[in-house]
Design an enzyme around this catalytic site. Structure first.
Site, PDB file in Angstrom:
ATOM      1  N   ASP A  29      40.233  -9.139  -9.132  1.00 33.32           N
ATOM      2  CA  ASP A  29      41.331  -9.058  -8.284  1.00 33.32           C
ATOM      3  C   ASP A  29      41.115  -9.690  -7.122  1.00 33.32           C
ATOM      4  O   ASP A  29      40.191  -9.554  -6.335  1.00 33.32           O
ATOM      5  CB  ASP A  29      41.441  -7.702  -8.159  1.00 33.32           C
ATOM      6  N   GLN A  92      54.270  -1.780  -9.104  1.00 29.97           N
ATOM      7  CA  GLN A  92      53.967  -3.060  -9.545  1.00 29.97           C
ATOM      8  C   GLN A  92      54.402  -4.372  -8.639  1.00 29.97           C
ATOM      9  O   GLN A  92      55.675  -4.548  -8.433  1.00 29.97           O
ATOM     10  CB  GLN A  92      54.715  -3.170 -10.873  1.00 29.97           C
ATOM     11  N   HIS A  98      49.528  -6.095 -16.333  1.00 29.00           N
ATOM     12  CA  HIS A  98      47.999  -6.131 -15.666  1.00 29.00           C
ATOM     13  C   HIS A  98      47.378  -4.605 -15.758  1.00 29.00           C
ATOM     14  O   HIS A  98      48.051  -3.655 -15.351  1.00 29.00           O
ATOM     15  CB  HIS A  98      48.045  -7.065 -14.616  1.00 29.00           C
TER      16      HIS A  98
HETATM   17  P1  AMP Z   1      50.042  -4.060  -8.782  1.00 33.14           P
HETATM   18  O1  AMP Z   1      50.385  -3.811  -7.529  1.00 33.14           O
HETATM   19  O2  AMP Z   1      49.517  -3.417  -9.906  1.00 33.14           O
HETATM   20  O3  AMP Z   1      51.268  -5.136  -9.308  1.00 33.14           O
HETATM   21  O4  AMP Z   1      48.856  -5.351  -8.399  1.00 33.14           O
HETATM   22  C1  AMP Z   1      48.900  -6.611  -8.320  1.00 33.14           C
HETATM   23  C2  AMP Z   1      47.414  -7.112  -8.062  1.00 33.14           C
HETATM   24  O5  AMP Z   1      47.268  -8.467  -8.346  1.00 33.14           O
HETATM   25  C3  AMP Z   1      46.737  -6.641  -6.802  1.00 33.14           C
HETATM   26  O6  AMP Z   1      45.719  -5.613  -6.744  1.00 33.14           O
HETATM   27  C4  AMP Z   1      46.456  -8.102  -6.164  1.00 33.14           C
HETATM   28  O7  AMP Z   1      45.496  -7.943  -5.100  1.00 33.14           O
HETATM   29  C5  AMP Z   1      46.342  -8.848  -7.571  1.00 33.14           C
HETATM   30  N1  AMP Z   1      46.609 -10.409  -7.210  1.00 33.14           N
HETATM   31  C6  AMP Z   1      47.693 -10.835  -6.681  1.00 33.14           C
HETATM   32  N2  AMP Z   1      47.592 -12.158  -6.655  1.00 33.14           N
HETATM   33  C7  AMP Z   1      46.556 -12.621  -7.214  1.00 33.14           C
HETATM   34  C8  AMP Z   1      45.461 -13.574  -7.568  1.00 33.14           C
HETATM   35  N3  AMP Z   1      45.974 -15.005  -7.158  1.00 33.14           N
HETATM   36  N4  AMP Z   1      44.338 -13.513  -8.024  1.00 33.14           N
HETATM   37  C9  AMP Z   1      43.664 -12.286  -8.279  1.00 33.14           C
HETATM   38  N5  AMP Z   1      44.406 -11.133  -7.906  1.00 33.14           N
HETATM   39  C10 AMP Z   1      45.745 -11.300  -7.606  1.00 33.14           C
END
Ligand code: AMP
Ligand code: ZN
Length: 137
Positions: A29, A92, A98
């Site tokens: 992440d 989300q 994910h």
């Molecule tokens: P959610 O709130 O469950 O949708 O979590 C989305 C997650 O994706 C967050 O923890 C972000 O830090 C992560 N995220 C967003 N963009 C990227 C990226 N380019 N590479 C890795 N993680 C990411």
């Protein structure tokens, strides 16, 4: 499709990959809650968990314990949370299924407590029946 995680799977956006097979991709992440915080995603785009096929779900089920074990062994974390948000109301932010694997330490300050409520009289039974009807049990 304008999906950041599809772009990561396709290699159009860089990521710190930790695992990949025909169905699954996993990477660190970008905004970790703790060292080793990783995401596990199906390669095929779906917004919600319940939109995945049984086969894709099984692949996720196979990958999660394997990747979790590698993460907690590598980080020596004594515990971890698996977190999976569906829909904006559930937090989300990225609309591609994910699973978060979040290593935990004693007194790491992350917290994780929700306030449980009580069902009013008969409501639990009603909800049980409605859900079982959908599942055709
Ligand atoms: P959610 O709130 O469950 O949708 O979590 C989305 C997650 O994706 C967050 O923890 C972000 O830090 C992560 N995220 C967003 N963009 C990227 C990226 N380019 N590479 C890795 N993680 C990411
Ligand atoms: Zn996607």
């Amino acid at each position: 499709m304008d999906c950041i995680f599809c772009k990561i799977v396709a290699g159009k956006i860089p990521s710190l990959k930790i695992f990949e097979n025909d169905h699954i991709f996993s990477f660190l992440d970008i905004g970790p809650l703790s060292d080793g915080h990783a995401l596990v995603i199906p390669k095929k785009h779906h917004k919600f968990l319940h939109e995945m096929s049984e086969e894709e779900s099984a692949e996720i089920g196979r990958a999660l314990p394997k990747i979790s074990k590698a993460i907690i062994t590598a980080t020596a974390a004594p515990g971890y949370n698996i977190l999976q948000n569906n829909g904006n109301v559930a937090g989300q932010l990225v609309g591609h299924v994910h699973f978060h694997i979040i290593p935990r330490e004693e007194e790491d300050g992350l917290g994780f407590r929700w306030n449980p409520k009580l069902y009013p009289e008969n409501k639990a039974k009603l909800i049980q029946e409605m859900i079982m009807k959908e599942l055709k049990l």
